[in-house]
Scaffold this motif. Structure first.
Motif, PDB file in Angstrom:
ATOM      1  N   GLN A 102      44.679  48.044  37.637  1.00 39.20           N
ATOM      2  CA  GLN A 102      43.892  47.255  38.573  1.00 39.20           C
ATOM      3  C   GLN A 102      42.917  48.136  39.338  1.00 39.20           C
ATOM      4  O   GLN A 102      43.283  49.204  39.826  1.00 39.20           O
ATOM      5  CB  GLN A 102      44.796  46.526  39.571  1.00 39.20           C
ATOM      6  N   ARG A 116      40.039  47.803  42.438  1.00 44.20           N
ATOM      7  CA  ARG A 116      39.533  46.928  43.484  1.00 44.20           C
ATOM      8  C   ARG A 116      38.605  47.713  44.417  1.00 44.20           C
ATOM      9  O   ARG A 116      38.806  48.899  44.661  1.00 44.20           O
ATOM     10  CB  ARG A 116      40.684  46.348  44.317  1.00 44.20           C
ATOM     11  N   SER A 173      37.083  37.164  49.202  1.00 44.26           N
ATOM     12  CA  SER A 173      36.509  37.695  47.977  1.00 44.26           C
ATOM     13  C   SER A 173      34.998  37.723  48.131  1.00 44.26           C
ATOM     14  O   SER A 173      34.365  36.686  48.344  1.00 44.26           O
ATOM     15  CB  SER A 173      36.928  36.820  46.794  1.00 44.26           C
ATOM     16  N   ARG A 223      36.431  41.606  41.961  1.00 38.45           N
ATOM     17  CA  ARG A 223      37.262  42.767  42.315  1.00 38.45           C
ATOM     18  C   ARG A 223      36.900  43.353  43.676  1.00 38.45           C
ATOM     19  O   ARG A 223      37.246  44.497  43.958  1.00 38.45           O
ATOM     20  CB  ARG A 223      37.166  43.857  41.235  1.00 38.45           C
ATOM     21  N   VAL A 245      32.178  48.156  39.260  1.00 38.86           N
ATOM     22  CA  VAL A 245      33.370  47.439  39.697  1.00 38.86           C
ATOM     23  C   VAL A 245      33.076  45.997  40.097  1.00 38.86           C
ATOM     24  O   VAL A 245      33.928  45.112  39.920  1.00 38.86           O
ATOM     25  CB  VAL A 245      34.070  48.199  40.843  1.00 38.86           C
ATOM     26  N   ASP A 272      36.488  45.198  31.641  1.00 37.98           N
ATOM     27  CA  ASP A 272      37.771  45.866  31.882  1.00 37.98           C
ATOM     28  C   ASP A 272      37.871  47.179  31.122  1.00 37.98           C
ATOM     29  O   ASP A 272      38.386  48.180  31.638  1.00 37.98           O
ATOM     30  CB  ASP A 272      38.933  44.942  31.494  1.00 37.98           C
TER      31      ASP A 272
END
Length: 321
Positions: free
Chosen positions: A17, A19, A107, A111, A165, A173
């Motif tokens: 992950q 972020r 959000s 991400r 990102v 990904d």
């Protein structure tokens, strides 16, 4: 493939992950039941990292461009300052708000989360869920907390990661995972290159002539019937000189290292595949399934079949979703 590359390749889980966090002070986030390995970088502003599991380690400050590597820690806190009380606890991928007066985190982009207000600190956080015994071996090679001050190569990788990102395009990904790996390796190199660095054994081994080459061969072909004599001949040393050098740098003899590596691979094959014990034995260099079972039980305290049953009862690999 060198040792670090091989460990990263085999230990990396699919659910890495990444972020981007944007917070205006005061802010503080505690990560409980934290993933085994985290990369935290300050893109703008500054942040403080505190290891809650190890209060003897003083909090460290991240300035813009700095990278922190956190490994083998169950609980740590990232905040604007060391004394800012935790406002949010993240556990099992879920946030628990402690301070009811905390500004709402929303959000802002793919991400990307936070308040997005002027004067905010911008962080990147990449979390690795490492799998199995190979993951454990990787963690053993890493520092619990390492801070790498901004420098040209890590900054270039960080800028690439920051540019990607918040995008959402085909293959995103894959791009992010590879950029995070790049940042991790560059940060480790930079940390080990410090004049005052106490180098971990794996780094000394990779940089040592003959030993690094022998480790590469063991990792590339663990099923081969290696002998100390063959390894020594391939790296151009006498058997005695090579064995002494390898043991002194790595901390264990060549074939002991090989057995440990084979058992780690076997443990993960038993956990992650439905291959028979005989097939797993062949994959890690044992022609005789019985000899493999004896070696595995000696290393793990349980037979291969017992290991597989135990892992199933424990719910698989034990990774968080």
């Amino acid at each position: 493939m060198d040792v670090l590359s091989d460990l990263l390749h085999r230990a990396r889980a699919r659910n890495t992950q990444i972020r981007q966090l944007i917070h205006r002070p005061p802010w503080s986030m505690t990560f409980a039941e934290a993933p085994p390995l985290t990369v935290v970088a300050a893109l703008g502003g500054h942040a403080s990292v505190r290891l809650d599991d190890d209060p003897e380690v003083a909090p460290v400050r991240l300035a813009a461009g700095d990278v922190a590597l956190i490994s083998g820690i169950d609980r740590y806190t990232i905040s604007d300052a060391p004394d800012t009380p935790p406002q949010v606890v993240v556990r099992g991928g879920r946030k628990q708000v402690i301070d009811s007066g905390t500004a709402a985190r929303q959000s802002l982009a793919p991400r990307t989360y936070g308040d997005g207000l002027p004067g905010a600190t911008t962080l990147l956080r990449g979390a690795y869920e490492l799998r199995g015994d190979v993951g454990e071996r990787l963690l053993e090679t890493l520092p619990r907390l390492a801070v790498v001050p901004t420098e040209p190569r890590t900054r270039a990788a960080l800028d690439l990661l920051a540019a990607e990102v918040a995008r959402e395009e085909p293959g995103q990904d894959a791009v992010l995972n590879r950029l995070l790996d790049l940042l991790l390796v560059l940060a480790l190199r930079a940390w080990c290159a410090r004049p005052q660095a106490e180098l971990p054994s794996w780094y000394r081994a990779l940089a040592t002539p003959a030993v690094g080459e022998a480790l590469r061969m063991l990792h590339e072909d663990p099923a081969h019937r290696w002998t100390v004599a063959e390894l020594a001949a391939r790296v151009g040393q006498s058997r005695a000189a090579f064995a002494a050098r390898f043991t002194g740098v790595v901390g264990e003899p060549p074939l002991t290292y090989l057995t440990g590596w084979r058992m780690a691979l076997a443990a993960d094959l038993l956990r992650d595949t439905e291959e028979t014990v005989a097939a797993v034995a062949r994959a890690v260099g044992y022609a005789d399934a019985f000899a493999f079972s004896v070696a595995f039980k000696r290393a793990r305290g349980v037979s291969p079949s017992g290991w597989r049953r135990k892992d199933g009862q424990d719910g698989g690999s034990g990774q968080e979703g």
